[in-house]
Write an enzyme that holds these catalytic residues in place. Structure first.
Site, mmCIF file in Angstrom:
data_model
loop_
_atom_site.group_PDB
_atom_site.id
_atom_site.type_symbol
_atom_site.label_atom_id
_atom_site.label_comp_id
_atom_site.label_asym_id
_atom_site.label_seq_id
_atom_site.Cartn_x
_atom_site.Cartn_y
_atom_site.Cartn_z
ATOM 1 N N SER A 85 0.821 -1.210 0.000
ATOM 2 C CA SER A 85 0.000 0.000 0.000
ATOM 3 C C SER A 85 0.856 1.262 0.000
ATOM 4 O O SER A 85 2.000 1.261 0.450
ATOM 5 C CB SER A 85 -0.919 0.018 1.226
ATOM 6 O OG SER A 85 -1.703 -1.145 1.285
HETATM 7 N N1 SAH Z 1 -0.987 -4.337 3.898
HETATM 8 C C1 SAH Z 1 -0.398 -4.880 2.712
HETATM 9 C C2 SAH Z 1 -1.357 -4.770 1.539
HETATM 10 C C3 SAH Z 1 -1.174 -5.858 0.583
HETATM 11 S S1 SAH Z 1 -2.388 -5.906 -0.693
HETATM 12 C C4 SAH Z 1 0.904 -4.176 2.388
HETATM 13 O O1 SAH Z 1 1.010 -2.982 2.633
HETATM 14 O O2 SAH Z 1 1.794 -4.818 1.837
HETATM 15 C C5 SAH Z 1 -3.693 -6.787 0.061
HETATM 16 C C6 SAH Z 1 -3.398 -8.192 0.551
HETATM 17 O O3 SAH Z 1 -4.624 -8.745 0.974
HETATM 18 C C7 SAH Z 1 -2.834 -9.129 -0.501
HETATM 19 O O4 SAH Z 1 -1.647 -9.670 -0.036
HETATM 20 C C8 SAH Z 1 -3.923 -10.178 -0.666
HETATM 21 O O5 SAH Z 1 -3.419 -11.470 -0.922
HETATM 22 C C9 SAH Z 1 -4.599 -10.122 0.688
HETATM 23 N N2 SAH Z 1 -5.959 -10.650 0.702
HETATM 24 C C10 SAH Z 1 -6.947 -10.488 -0.215
HETATM 25 N N3 SAH Z 1 -8.059 -11.130 0.173
HETATM 26 C C11 SAH Z 1 -7.774 -11.703 1.377
HETATM 27 C C12 SAH Z 1 -8.516 -12.515 2.283
HETATM 28 N N4 SAH Z 1 -9.786 -12.874 2.072
HETATM 29 N N5 SAH Z 1 -7.906 -12.938 3.412
HETATM 30 C C13 SAH Z 1 -6.620 -12.597 3.683
HETATM 31 N N6 SAH Z 1 -5.871 -11.847 2.858
HETATM 32 C C14 SAH Z 1 -6.437 -11.394 1.712
#
Ligand code: SAH
Length: 221
Positions: free
Chosen positions: A70
């Site tokens: 993010s």
């Molecule tokens: N906070 C993270 C954001 C990553 S993007 C950062 O700053 O790096 C969002 C993440 O949510 C991805 O890694 C994706 O795999 C995860 N995600 C999507 N749906 C999900 C779910 N149902 N349960 C757990 N993780 C999920």
């Protein structure tokens, strides 16, 4: 021994991070503890080496598996929204991804529980968090739409992928007074803060337009 890579040099140096913090301030992030955590966290170790020179730009960047780390502004803003309005000892994060948001939370609250559906991303995040000695973070490979019932209730839940609608499971895992900060929608997404004011009462604040990857169901090994 000092871990030189954690300190950063050139485009990843402390001065570069300081500029990022100033930028977040200019955009309205006011919580000093949050700004300090951004200053202290080496975002470059959460990104593939080929892109690490861009780590302190205020932008989302690709990680693997079609996901993104993010944007620092949104990480800071969501954290600030989560911490506002009451004590926040125990937090659930849905979507560990790179682990960057997890690391910020780990410096600000007592206990962080973070779930991720893609196992290899979770494993990489685990290594980074260990390297930063953030031992108050627990990770789990699961579909976070279900939350983490065994560890509930949470003072705060922060979701970093967007569902079409707010999962009721997550609402039920909030403590009274707890806050859920979550992007909601498909093409058009808005950031919402939902506070559980009583056993069966919730108030919703609509914050700002955002852009997140979708919250998906099931897990990837
Ligand atoms: N906070 C993270 C954001 C990553 S993007 C950062 O700053 O790096 C969002 C993440 O949510 C991805 O890694 C994706 O795999 C995860 N995600 C999507 N749906 C999900 C779910 N149902 N349960 C757990 N993780 C999920």
């Amino acid at each position: 021994m000092i871990d030189m890579d954690l300190q950063g040099i050139g485009m990843t140096s402390r001065r570069t991070r300081e500029r990022l913090v100033q930028r977040l301030r200019d955009q309205g992030v006011a919580n000093e503890a949050v700004l300090n955590a951004v200053r202290d966290t080496p975002r470059h170790i959460f990104i593939d080496e080929a892109l690490s020179h861009r780590a302190y730009e205020d932008t989302a960047l690709p990680i693997s598996y079609n996901q993104t780390i993010s944007q620092p502004y949104i990480v800071a803003r969501m954290t600030e929204l989560l911490l506002e309005g009451g004590h926040c000892d125990k937090v659930l994060e849905v979507g560990t991804g790179s682990g960057y948001q997890t690391a910020i939370l780990g410096q600000l609250v007592d206990q962080v529980f973070s779930v991720e559906r893609i196992r290899p991303l979770q494993e990489k995040a685990r290594q980074r968090l260990q390297r930063l000695k953030l031992y108050n973070v627990m990770l789990r490979h699961t579909d976070g739409g279900m939350g983490w019932p065994d560890k509930a209730p949470f003072d705060g839940i922060l979701v970093t992928a967007a569902p079409r609608e707010v999962p009721t499971e997550l609402l039920s895992q909030l403590a009274i007074g707890g806050r859920l900060v979550i992007p909601v929608g498909e093409e058009e997404q808005t950031l919402k803060r939902i506070t559980r004011t009583d056993e069966d009462q919730f108030t919703t604040e609509v914050m700002e337009k955002v852009r997140f990857v979708p919250l998906l169901s099931g897990t990837v090994r």
